[in-house]
Design an enzyme around this catalytic site. Structure first.
Site, PDB file in Angstrom:
ATOM      1  CG  HIS A  84      -0.588   0.350   2.484  1.00  0.00           C
ATOM      2  ND1 HIS A  84      -0.285  -0.587   3.454  1.00  0.00           N
ATOM      3  CD2 HIS A  84      -0.390   1.552   3.071  1.00  0.00           C
ATOM      4  CE1 HIS A  84       0.058   0.029   4.573  1.00  0.00           C
ATOM      5  NE2 HIS A  84       0.008   1.330   4.370  1.00  0.00           N
ATOM      6  CG  ASP A 220       0.275  -3.969   2.836  1.00  0.00           C
ATOM      7  OD1 ASP A 220       0.868  -3.522   1.837  1.00  0.00           O
ATOM      8  OD2 ASP A 220      -0.526  -3.298   3.522  1.00  0.00           O
ATOM      9  CB  SER A 648       2.655   1.742   6.433  1.00  0.00           C
ATOM     10  OG  SER A 648       1.446   1.343   6.977  1.00  0.00           O
TER      11      SER A 648
END
Ligand code: ARG
Ligand code: ASP
Length: 739
Positions: A84, A220, A648
């Site tokens: 992402h 991810d 992230s």
């Protein structure tokens, strides 16, 4: 440094009280955290994590594009981050024919890696406490503005006197609400190429349904490579650039994790507000979050519907939809978590204790005696303006694309003509905008959200022109939208771009006279001249109070250990692998497995489809060296690390400094950790690095990438199975398909 040294002695006696909470500055780990970290199982030293004298873990960590974190995992500049985080780049290389979002992308060799203009990664060269130099003279300041201008001058002077290498930069940032300042010397690389990404059915598996949730089964991750000039220094993209050689890269552990193992997450958390008074938290829960949630629920309803109907729309709106839904879902979890853990009561209890200590001390009483009542008064006063501000930002500022482009062109509309440079920039901006723009979808979002705006926002903050148009449309917002989108050149993809190219002066005139432009600019100007001014006035007072409150907290609670709120600077958070109890009688285990991916599989579903190759590998148990002791492939795991947006892509690092996972999310019940960390339910979610390697090697057949890494087995004595030897009996003979 003030306010920090004294805590050390206390710290040793408080060990593990709130293990997990805190986003710590790397340069104070030795003083504040090392002892606790080692008690929790860490085998390395603070100096191994952050050092200016030798290569340390920090040299493998990058701020990725300014919004995520990444880490270097090979001596050839290979960078790991989230799917992402690389999503925008993966999307921008995707077309219906070459759909890397759908099918994944793997560069067969370095020559096939894809350039990403505009993308950069930033290393931290060193960090210094510059509080003294920056705060010099501020005691004499008369007011907030005066103080800020002294600080700005001091920052300027400091920057000028700092010796930098040609490619280095320097950043100075406030900490603890402006009570301290730190300087970061940085190094930014600008030639960053896409190396690999799994298909979205792996990298975004579970999409929005599973986002912010446990149990999670998302792979991810994506991979990039940093390129440098011949001297290993930053350079603009060039074919002559070469893979970057890092001062340090993270070895990758194949040994995995067990519950209670030490975990360290190193990255660039964006923003937290842990020291707000109860009045502010109450406002978030009762007033601001509900309004924002309502707006985005409406926007998402329109966009989701359109995406399900049309594959092209699904690509064009993937990124936008993910952005809108991500914060939407987070706010819902945040409000629930704050209520569930009694955050308000906790804040109030702290305030009671604070007040009683302050009142017992004449000096404090004089300095801090009215802090809490001032907060209460000002938060009450700011409430309607804060709410209007959220309506404005969410509706006029963010979620209607037509309004975004109006705002984007407002400067241009003020000029008389465009020179060649400006013309080129405007054309670039428009092309980028229209590439993924569907006016018919946006028109429905407009109708839905403007109805909210005119219903909720006080008429005195709305322009007359906009009010007239609403009247003309008989307060029917679909009619209003149809009229504006029917007339506006902005709603006709390509028309404005063409005009700017052919006759920029005419384009400026057209923009100015456009109905959408006048409507949007009118709304903005009316808002900025009224409500926003009041908001800023009160908020400036609040900021000042918040700074005093922070200083007071540190003084009044000398036994507490304080960490600064996240502000997109480099931080370390450490905790342990841990499950949790989301609700009565339910206990979550901290690790998920590939079996769980298969259990969630829904053929053809846009969120839970599973690529055939992955299903086959699972069926044949062809796991290579990536299964754990029980013979299963782990997918994700939970930790008690205190993380937030920006973390992230941060590495999860084991007790020895090896990579064990990749941070990408938090559990829903615990998203309130941005305002109030609670050890009982705040958990971060990481992809197990063995799942990443399994996908790269077994699924995608990109074993050359795994060979580039340094694999280790710290727990089992270091024995490694060579990659090219089959490791499971049922070795599959499959063509390496991509779906
Ligand atoms: N919730 C995670 C974070 O805040 C992941 C977001 C990306 N995934 C998504 N489905 N939108 O960024
Ligand atoms: N998913 C977030 C990010 O993109 C991380 C978090 O909020 O926990 O940075």
């Amino acid at each position: 440094m003030r306010g920090i040294t004294f805590v050390l002695i206390f710290l040793i006696s408080q060990v593990s009280l709130h293990a997990g909470e805190g986003m710590w500055l790397p340069l104070f780990l030795k003083q504040l955290n090392e002892a606790e970290m080692q008690l929790m199982g860490m085998k390395i030293s603070a100096e191994d994590i952050y050092s200016v004298n030798k290569g340390s873990l920090k040299d493998a960590i990058v701020h990725f594009g300014g919004f995520c974190t990444g880490e270097v995992i090979s001596d050839q500049g290979l960078v790991l981050t989230n799917h992402h985080c690389g999503f925008g780049q993966i999307q921008s290389h995707s077309t219906l024919e070459n759909n890397y979002l759908e099918d994944g992308f793997w560069a067969a060799d370095k020559s096939k890696e894809l350039a990403n203009p505009g993308l950069f990664v930033t290393f931290i060269v060193r960090i210094e406490d510059v509080s003294e130099a920056i705060l010099k003279g501020t005691k004499e300041a008369q007011n907030t503005k005066g103080r800020q201008s002294i600080i700005d001058k001091n920052i300027d002077a400091l920057k000028k006197s700092t010796t930098l290498k040609e490619w280095e930069d320097v950043l100075v940032r406030p900490f603890f609400e402006g009570n301290q300042y730190f300087m970061f010397v940085t190094e930014t690389y600008k030639d960053i190429r896409l190396v690999g990404a799994p298909p979205s059915s792996i990298g975004k598996f579970g999409a929005d349904t599973d986002n912010w949730e446990w149990p999670r089964h998302t792979g991810d991750f994506s991979m990039f490579r940093i390129y440098a000039d011949k001297n290993n220094n930053p350079a603009e993209y060039s074919e002559d650039n070469v893979p970057y050689q890092p001062r340090h890269f993270l070895p990758v552990s194949l040994d995995g994790v067990e519950e209670d193992d030490f975990t360290l997450v190193f990255g660039f958390p964006g923003r937290t507000r842990e020291y707000l008074p109860s009045f502010a938290v109450e406002q978030v829960v009762d007033v601001l979050n509900p309004a924002k949630i309502d707006i985005r629920t409406k926007a998402l309803k329109v966009i989701d519907g359109a995406m399900r109907e049309d594959a092209q729309v699904k690509i064009q709106y993937a990124s936008k939809q993910a952005r809108i839904s991500n914060a939407w879902k987070k706010w819902i979890g945040e409000s629930q978590g704050l209520k569930k853990t009694g955050a308000l009561d906790k804040k109030q209890a702290l305030e009671t204790k604070f007040a009683s200590r302050v009142n017992a001390n004449p000096k404090w009483k004089q300095q801090y005696g009215t802090l809490l009542s001032d907060f209460e008064r000002l938060y009450k006063e700011v409430r309607p303006y804060a709410l209007t501000r959220d309506y404005f930002n969410e509706i006029v500022g963010r979620n209607i694309e037509l309004m975004r482009i109006v705002n984007g062109l407002s400067r241009v509309a003020k000029s008389d003509d465009m020179d060649a440079g400006l013309q080129k920039r405007v054309v670039g901006y428009l092309e980028n905008f229209y590439k993924d723009y569907r006016p018919e979808i946006d028109q429905n979002v407009f109708a839905s959200l403007m109805e909210v705006y005119f219903d909720k926002v006080d008429g005195k903050y709305i322009s007359d022109f906009a009010k007239e148009l609403v009247q003309d449309a008989d307060k029917n917002y679909e009619n209003l939208a149809a009229k504006i989108y029917g007339k506006s050149i902005f709603a006709k993809s390509g028309a404005l771009t063409k005009l700017v190219q052919e006759d920029p002066a005419a384009a400026i005139k057209t923009i100015r006279e456009d109905v959408a432009f006048q409507f949007g600019r009118g709304l903005s100007e009316a808002y900025y001249e009224s409500s926003e001014k009041e908001y800023t006035r009160i908020n400036d007072e609040l900021k000042e109070l918040q700074r005093t409150y922070m200083k007071a907290l540190m003084e009044v609670f000398p036994e507490e250990r304080f960490y600064p709120d996240a502000n997109s600077t480099m931080r370390v958070t450490y905790g342990q692998v841990k499950g949790y109890e989301p609700r009565d009688a339910v206990r979550y285990q901290p690790v998920t497995y590939l079996d769980g991916v298969i259990a969630k599989y829904k053929p053809g579903d846009y969120e839970f489809d599973v690529p055939v190759m992955l299903r086959k590998l699972h069926e044949a148990k062809d796991y290579g060296q990536y299964a754990d002791k029980t013979g299963k492939v782990p997918v994700c795991f939970l930790g008690s690390n205190h993380t937030t947006g920006g973390n992230s892509g941060s590495p999860a690092i084991d007790a020895h400094g090896n990579l064990i996972g990749l941070n990408f999310d938090r559990v829903w019940e615990g998203t309130m950790s941005d305002l109030n960390y609670d050890a009982s339910i705040c958990r971060n979610i990481m992809v197990d690095v063995r799942y990443i390697l399994f996908i790269v090697d077994k699924y995608a057949g990109a074993s050359h990438l795994v060979k580039e890494m340094k694999l280790v087995r710290p727990k089992s004595g270091g024995k490694l199975v060579p990659l090219d030897k089959p490791t499971s009996k049922g070795k599959l003979k499959l063509k390496k398909g991509r779906n």
